[in-house]
Design a protein around this motif. Structure first.
Motif, PDB file in Angstrom:
ATOM      1  N   THR A 206       0.827  -1.208   0.000  1.00 57.08           N
ATOM      2  CA  THR A 206       0.000   0.000   0.000  1.00 57.08           C
ATOM      3  C   THR A 206       0.862   1.259   0.000  1.00 57.08           C
ATOM      4  O   THR A 206       0.369   2.345  -0.297  1.00 57.08           O
ATOM      5  CB  THR A 206      -0.964   0.021   1.203  1.00 57.08           C
ATOM      6  N   ASP A 207       2.139   1.113   0.286  1.00 52.88           N
ATOM      7  CA  ASP A 207       3.052   2.261   0.203  1.00 52.88           C
ATOM      8  C   ASP A 207       3.170   2.765  -1.235  1.00 52.88           C
ATOM      9  O   ASP A 207       3.591   3.900  -1.452  1.00 52.88           O
ATOM     10  CB  ASP A 207       4.450   1.884   0.711  1.00 52.88           C
ATOM     11  N   TRP A 208       2.823   1.939  -2.215  1.00 49.29           N
ATOM     12  CA  TRP A 208       2.890   2.334  -3.622  1.00 49.29           C
ATOM     13  C   TRP A 208       1.682   3.159  -4.049  1.00 49.29           C
ATOM     14  O   TRP A 208       1.670   3.727  -5.140  1.00 49.29           O
ATOM     15  CB  TRP A 208       3.012   1.117  -4.521  1.00 49.29           C
ATOM     16  N   MET A 209       0.649   3.220  -3.215  1.00 51.18           N
ATOM     17  CA  MET A 209      -0.531   4.011  -3.556  1.00 51.18           C
ATOM     18  C   MET A 209      -0.180   5.495  -3.536  1.00 51.18           C
ATOM     19  O   MET A 209       0.608   5.950  -2.715  1.00 51.18           O
ATOM     20  CB  MET A 209      -1.669   3.753  -2.561  1.00 51.18           C
ATOM     21  N   THR A 210      -0.797   6.242  -4.431  1.00 49.50           N
ATOM     22  CA  THR A 210      -0.565   7.684  -4.451  1.00 49.50           C
ATOM     23  C   THR A 210      -1.354   8.353  -3.327  1.00 49.50           C
ATOM     24  O   THR A 210      -2.376   7.821  -2.860  1.00 49.50           O
ATOM     25  CB  THR A 210      -1.001   8.303  -5.792  1.00 49.50           C
ATOM     26  N   GLU A 211      -0.890   9.521  -2.915  1.00 52.62           N
ATOM     27  CA  GLU A 211      -1.632  10.292  -1.910  1.00 52.62           C
ATOM     28  C   GLU A 211      -3.000  10.688  -2.467  1.00 52.62           C
ATOM     29  O   GLU A 211      -3.988  10.714  -1.740  1.00 52.62           O
ATOM     30  CB  GLU A 211      -0.839  11.516  -1.463  1.00 52.62           C
ATOM     31  N   GLU A 212      -3.057  10.982  -3.763  1.00 52.80           N
ATOM     32  CA  GLU A 212      -4.335  11.308  -4.402  1.00 52.80           C
ATOM     33  C   GLU A 212      -5.285  10.113  -4.320  1.00 52.80           C
ATOM     34  O   GLU A 212      -6.473  10.267  -4.052  1.00 52.80           O
ATOM     35  CB  GLU A 212      -4.104  11.703  -5.863  1.00 52.80           C
ATOM     36  N   GLY A 213      -4.752   8.911  -4.535  1.00 56.87           N
ATOM     37  CA  GLY A 213      -5.571   7.704  -4.432  1.00 56.87           C
ATOM     38  C   GLY A 213      -6.106   7.505  -3.023  1.00 56.87           C
ATOM     39  O   GLY A 213      -7.272   7.145  -2.833  1.00 56.87           O
ATOM     40  N   LYS A 214      -5.278   7.746  -2.027  1.00 53.55           N
ATOM     41  CA  LYS A 214      -5.724   7.613  -0.632  1.00 53.55           C
ATOM     42  C   LYS A 214      -6.819   8.631  -0.314  1.00 53.55           C
ATOM     43  O   LYS A 214      -7.782   8.318   0.389  1.00 53.55           O
ATOM     44  CB  LYS A 214      -4.534   7.774   0.316  1.00 53.55           C
ATOM     45  N   GLN A 215      -6.692   9.823  -0.856  1.00 50.54           N
ATOM     46  CA  GLN A 215      -7.723  10.844  -0.659  1.00 50.54           C
ATOM     47  C   GLN A 215      -9.025  10.433  -1.348  1.00 50.54           C
ATOM     48  O   GLN A 215     -10.113  10.619  -0.799  1.00 50.54           O
ATOM     49  CB  GLN A 215      -7.247  12.210  -1.170  1.00 50.54           C
ATOM     50  N   LYS A 216      -8.923   9.857  -2.544  1.00 50.07           N
ATOM     51  CA  LYS A 216     -10.112   9.374  -3.256  1.00 50.07           C
ATOM     52  C   LYS A 216     -10.827   8.297  -2.440  1.00 50.07           C
ATOM     53  O   LYS A 216     -12.062   8.281  -2.378  1.00 50.07           O
ATOM     54  CB  LYS A 216      -9.735   8.799  -4.622  1.00 50.07           C
ATOM     55  N   LEU A 217     -10.052   7.399  -1.813  1.00 48.50           N
ATOM     56  CA  LEU A 217     -10.654   6.365  -0.964  1.00 48.50           C
ATOM     57  C   LEU A 217     -11.457   7.002   0.163  1.00 48.50           C
ATOM     58  O   LEU A 217     -12.599   6.624   0.422  1.00 48.50           O
ATOM     59  CB  LEU A 217      -9.573   5.472  -0.353  1.00 48.50           C
ATOM     60  N   LYS A 218     -10.844   7.961   0.827  1.00 43.84           N
ATOM     61  CA  LYS A 218     -11.503   8.627   1.960  1.00 43.84           C
ATOM     62  C   LYS A 218     -12.804   9.305   1.521  1.00 43.84           C
ATOM     63  O   LYS A 218     -13.836   9.173   2.174  1.00 43.84           O
ATOM     64  CB  LYS A 218     -10.548   9.642   2.586  1.00 43.84           C
ATOM     65  N   GLU A 219     -12.749  10.009   0.392  1.00 38.67           N
ATOM     66  CA  GLU A 219     -13.949  10.683  -0.118  1.00 38.67           C
ATOM     67  C   GLU A 219     -15.025   9.692  -0.524  1.00 38.67           C
ATOM     68  O   GLU A 219     -16.216  10.000  -0.475  1.00 38.67           O
ATOM     69  CB  GLU A 219     -13.569  11.590  -1.291  1.00 38.67           C
ATOM     70  N   TYR A 220     -14.623   8.492  -0.901  1.00 39.33           N
ATOM     71  CA  TYR A 220     -15.554   7.429  -1.307  1.00 39.33           C
ATOM     72  C   TYR A 220     -16.169   6.733  -0.091  1.00 39.33           C
ATOM     73  O   TYR A 220     -17.122   5.994  -0.207  1.00 39.33           O
ATOM     74  CB  TYR A 220     -14.786   6.433  -2.179  1.00 39.33           C
ATOM     75  N   GLY A 221     -15.595   6.980   1.103  1.00 39.43           N
ATOM     76  CA  GLY A 221     -16.126   6.379   2.324  1.00 39.43           C
ATOM     77  C   GLY A 221     -15.330   5.184   2.820  1.00 39.43           C
ATOM     78  O   GLY A 221     -15.785   4.455   3.704  1.00 39.43           O
ATOM     79  N   ILE A 222     -14.131   4.976   2.281  1.00 41.81           N
ATOM     80  CA  ILE A 222     -13.254   3.886   2.719  1.00 41.81           C
ATOM     81  C   ILE A 222     -12.039   4.517   3.390  1.00 41.81           C
ATOM     82  O   ILE A 222     -11.377   5.380   2.807  1.00 41.81           O
ATOM     83  CB  ILE A 222     -12.802   3.009   1.530  1.00 41.81           C
ATOM     84  N   ALA A 223     -11.754   4.101   4.616  1.00 40.84           N
ATOM     85  CA  ALA A 223     -10.582   4.628   5.315  1.00 40.84           C
ATOM     86  C   ALA A 223      -9.327   4.147   4.591  1.00 40.84           C
ATOM     87  O   ALA A 223      -9.150   2.954   4.376  1.00 40.84           O
ATOM     88  CB  ALA A 223     -10.576   4.168   6.769  1.00 40.84           C
ATOM     89  N   PRO A 224      -8.463   5.065   4.191  1.00 41.01           N
ATOM     90  CA  PRO A 224      -7.252   4.678   3.464  1.00 41.01           C
ATOM     91  C   PRO A 224      -6.226   4.019   4.381  1.00 41.01           C
ATOM     92  O   PRO A 224      -6.287   4.176   5.605  1.00 41.01           O
ATOM     93  CB  PRO A 224      -6.730   6.007   2.922  1.00 41.01           C
TER      94      PRO A 224
END
Length: 166
Positions: A91-109
């Protein structure tokens, strides 16, 4: 077809989403490890190396089809999808933008915080993606997909998924 460069291919890959979490692109996830272009004109071949998020991930076939469709829609006829199993995805390879998208979608990154020098899979408190409270409780280590766990927020009382670190 004019000469193709890697940046253009990466731009086309922004249209390929994860079938299990459709707000994330395969670039957000960090599973695209390399793009190689050989040949020119009608002989252009594009090879995309991808790493599964975990061994046996059922989404990889769908992702490979998405890559083929994205490239074919831009006139690429010779496409190779190359699985790359090492190093293993994290999960360290995930982008910060991707983690933010998860949060906005309702999934804790995923949020890694090791408390011990070798605490590779330890995590900090999991915040509720809806209200931000850290007063949360693990309901099940395994959610609808093996990469997610189920939590509930003790403040707003809402259940939510958490994309686990690995």
């Amino acid at each position: 077809m004019s000469e193709l460069d890697k940046q253009q291919v990466y731009e086309w890959l922004t249209d390929v989403t994860d079938p299990e979490v459709p707000v994330l692109t395969i670039l957000d996830l960090g599973i695209v490890r390399n793009v190689a272009i050989t040949g020119k004109g009608a002989d252009t071949e594009v090879t995309v190396a991808i790493t599964p998020t975990y061994s046996g991930c059922p989404a990889m076939d769908v992702i490979a089809i998405g890559i083929r469709m994205a490239l074919a829609s831009h006139g690429i006829k010779k496409i190779t999808i190359e699985p790359q199993l090492s190093p293993a995805w994290t999960t360290d390879w995930m982008t910060e933008e991707g983690k933010q998208k998860l949060k906005e979608y309702g999934i804790a990154p995923p949020h890694r915080k090791a408390f011990q020098p070798l605490g590779l899979f330890e995590e900090d408190k999991i915040s509720c993606p809806r209200c931000g409270s850290e007063e949360t409780e693990l309901v099940s280590q395994f959610g609808p997909t093996s990469c997610k766990a189920l939590y509930k927020c003790l403040s707003c009382k809402e259940p939510f998924e958490h994309f686990k670190c690995h």
